[in-house]
Scaffold this active site. Structure first.
Site, PDB file in Angstrom:
ATOM      1  N   LYS A 124     -65.855  -9.779  17.378  1.00 33.04           N
ATOM      2  CA  LYS A 124     -66.000  -9.270  16.009  1.00 33.04           C
ATOM      3  C   LYS A 124     -66.527  -7.839  15.986  1.00 33.04           C
ATOM      4  O   LYS A 124     -66.275  -7.096  15.045  1.00 33.04           O
ATOM      5  CB  LYS A 124     -66.860 -10.210  15.186  1.00 33.04           C
ATOM      6  CG  LYS A 124     -66.137 -11.522  14.934  1.00 33.04           C
ATOM      7  CD  LYS A 124     -66.792 -12.405  13.917  1.00 33.04           C
ATOM      8  CE  LYS A 124     -65.961 -13.656  13.676  1.00 33.04           C
ATOM      9  NZ  LYS A 124     -65.881 -14.537  14.867  1.00 33.04           N
TER      10      LYS A 124
HETATM   11  C1  LIG Z   1     -64.830 -15.477  15.080  1.00 33.90           C
HETATM   12  C2  LIG Z   1     -64.532 -15.936  16.455  1.00 33.90           C
HETATM   13  C3  LIG Z   1     -63.303 -16.575  16.771  1.00 33.90           C
HETATM   14  C4  LIG Z   1     -62.259 -16.888  15.729  1.00 33.90           C
HETATM   15  O1  LIG Z   1     -61.593 -15.736  15.245  1.00 33.90           O
HETATM   16  P1  LIG Z   1     -60.789 -15.785  13.871  1.00 33.90           P
HETATM   17  O2  LIG Z   1     -60.441 -14.377  13.583  1.00 33.90           O
HETATM   18  O3  LIG Z   1     -61.731 -16.365  12.849  1.00 33.90           O
HETATM   19  O4  LIG Z   1     -59.589 -16.643  14.081  1.00 33.90           O
HETATM   20  C5  LIG Z   1     -63.065 -16.933  18.091  1.00 33.90           C
HETATM   21  N1  LIG Z   1     -63.998 -16.722  19.056  1.00 33.90           N
HETATM   22  C6  LIG Z   1     -65.167 -16.118  18.787  1.00 33.90           C
HETATM   23  C7  LIG Z   1     -66.154 -15.936  19.886  1.00 33.90           C
HETATM   24  C8  LIG Z   1     -65.488 -15.698  17.488  1.00 33.90           C
HETATM   25  O5  LIG Z   1     -66.673 -15.114  17.235  1.00 33.90           O
END
Ligand SMILES: *Cc1c(COP(=O)(O)O)cnc(C)c1O
Length: 480
Positions: A124
């Site tokens: 993120k």
């Molecule tokens: C948020 C997250 C996901 C999922 O991603 P999306 O964009 O919500 O599909 C997968 N792995 C980690 C470690 C995350 O923080």
């Protein structure tokens, strides 16, 4: 570049107009009117660009209302290597998103694209770091301020705080359930001493925090008077920032642009893999987009059966890949809009059905066949046992320690290996963040990046408050 809503609203909006907002006024999600196409010449030239140069080339196509001489420094300072290097132990990251070749799995080259070298050790950061700089830029330009109110069970909140810390014009009020986050997550957030970051430990569970944020957001007068905003995953800028690493991953996994690559993507809210879909629509030679879910298999169910059925809170599992624990996939409507031939009324009707009856079913429609044929989507899901097994296998075969979310990606990727098509699994977090599961799988802890060793002992700052909307409103009111 103009932006439209998946439900038909088409005001004359550009990138900066939709940057600070969430949903379109009609309840839909924003998308560009058309996906800009990347020519063969461009693709050839892009192969040799650094991460910040590539990010600038791609974002220029979408942020046409920001002058290039303003966008360029924003992008280069975001993806300067200092922001992303310190996070991985003993490794100098020059690429921002380095590709680690694991080996041949059933004759198919298998690699990990590591997206977790930012300050919170999860993917993120890739988009959120850019969002912080874009917000600061636009708020200054417009002479506005923004107060972000959010609820977190750990990951999103810390990515937002590390992106917004020290930014002019922005304050962050982050609610978290008191005592419910891991010691590592708590330390990561509560050790921030920046004046514009407020950590509020709520006496309750995550749902209480989320309910408070919803209640404040529904109080339109309070929201407007206090410039309240959010940074959730439907934000268009977050999605588009993620398009960049699909290009980077493609270039790293191939020798020339006639080849194709498949990506396996650990998925929850469909934000990450939505960016892969957009990259593919722009002309990047992606073969399959492999959607990997955990036990919360809303998306896997859809791709296999054509039924999109959201879950109740009670039917949402707490799993060992917690950042993928979702009851509905909030970015999914963007893909459905494209699948429906960009017909906003069809899209609106389907999501109306979700609101009224909890699901829609397109299994009997001609569009259902297009999901894989035209858009390359396939899917699978994993259980705790399979995830732990995948961590062991990757450690044994390839000497790498992967986190539980990435393990879901690896597990599902193995089902879609195809001769001649390199498989790239997106590494969405570092294993060090999920100590318990790594210990269970390997009996040894994952190495922590130097900067995070002993983070639990750093001084912490937070306020504890009852789960009471009025008290939280008063707290925000006094500080903005
Ligand atoms: C948020 C997250 C996901 C999922 O991603 P999306 O964009 O919500 O599909 C997968 N792995 C980690 C470690 C995350 O923080």
């Amino acid at each position: 570049m103009k932006y439209i809503s998946t439900r038909g609203h088409a005001a004359n909006e550009q990138f900066c107009d939709i940057l600070l907002g969430g949903l379109a006024p009609d309840g839909g999600l924003y998308l560009p009117e058309v996906y800009p196409q990347v020519s063969a010449t461009e693709l050839a030239a892009w192969r040799h660009l650094s991460y910040p140069e590539l990010a600038f080339a791609i974002l220029s196509k979408y942020c046409t209302d920001i002058l290039p001489e303003e966008l360029n420094p924003l992008v280069s300072s975001t993806y300067a290597s200092q922001a992303f290097i310190n996070a991985r132990a003993g490794q100098w990251i020059e690429d921002i998103t380095p590709l680690t070749y694991l080996g041949q799995e059933k004759g198919v080259p298998l690699s990990l694209l590591s997206l977790s070298n930012g300050p919170t050790l999860a993917f993120k950061d890739m988009a959120m770091q850019l969002l912080g700089n874009l917000f600061e830029f636009i708020l200054k330009q417009r002479g506005q301020t923004l107060n972000i109110l959010g609820a977190t069970s750990g990951d999103t909140g810390s990515a937002a705080e590390y992106a917004m810390r020290g930014k002019h014009g922005v304050k962050v009020f982050m609610l978290s359930p008191k005592g419910k986050m891991s010691a590592f997550q708590t330390a990561q957030m509560f050790s921030l001493m920046d004046d514009n970051i407020f950590n509020i430990a709520v006496e309750g569970v995550f749902d209480d925090c989320q309910d408070i944020v919803k209640a404040v957001s529904n109080d339109h007068a309070f929201k407007a008077a206090h410039n309240i905003g959010t940074v959730n995953s439907i934000n268009w800028a977050r999605v588009v920032a993620q398009v960049v690493y699909y290009f980077k991953g493609f270039f790293a996994a191939t020798k020339n642009n006639d080849e194709k690559v498949s990506f396996a993507v650990p998925s929850g809210n469909f934000g990450n893999v939505c960016a892969g879909h957009i990259a593919r629509q722009m002309g990047l030679p992606i073969d399959k987009l492999v959607v990997a879910t955990n036990e919360n298999n809303v998306l896997d169910e859809f791709f296999k059966t054509g039924v999109y059925r959201v879950r109740t809170a009670k039917d949402t599992h707490h799993t060992s890949s917690p950042s993928m624990d979702i009851s509905k996939a909030s970015n999914f409507e963007r893909f459905i809009f494209d699948l429906m031939g960009r017909d906003a009324s069809k899209t609106a009707a389907l999501f109306k059905q979700v609101e009224t009856q909890g699901f829609f079913d397109i299994s009997g429609t001609p569009e259902f066949a297009l999901i894989e044929e035209k858009y390359g989507f396939v899917s699978g899901s994993s259980t705790h046992k399979q995830r732990v097994q995948a961590i062991r296998e990757v450690h044994r075969e390839y000497k790498q320690i992967i986190d539980p979310h990435t393990a879901d990606g690896v597990y599902v990727a193995f089902k879609y290996l195809e001769k001649g098509v390199p498989m790239v699994v997106l590494e969405t977090a570092q294993a060090a963040k999920f100590e318990e599961t790594i210990l269970e799988a390997l009996n040894v802890p994952a190495p922590r990046p130097d900067a995070y060793v002993g983070i639990e002992k750093h001084p912490q700052r937070s306020v504890t408050m009852a789960a009471n909307v009025d008290l939280i409103k008063a707290f925000v009111h006094e500080r903005v």
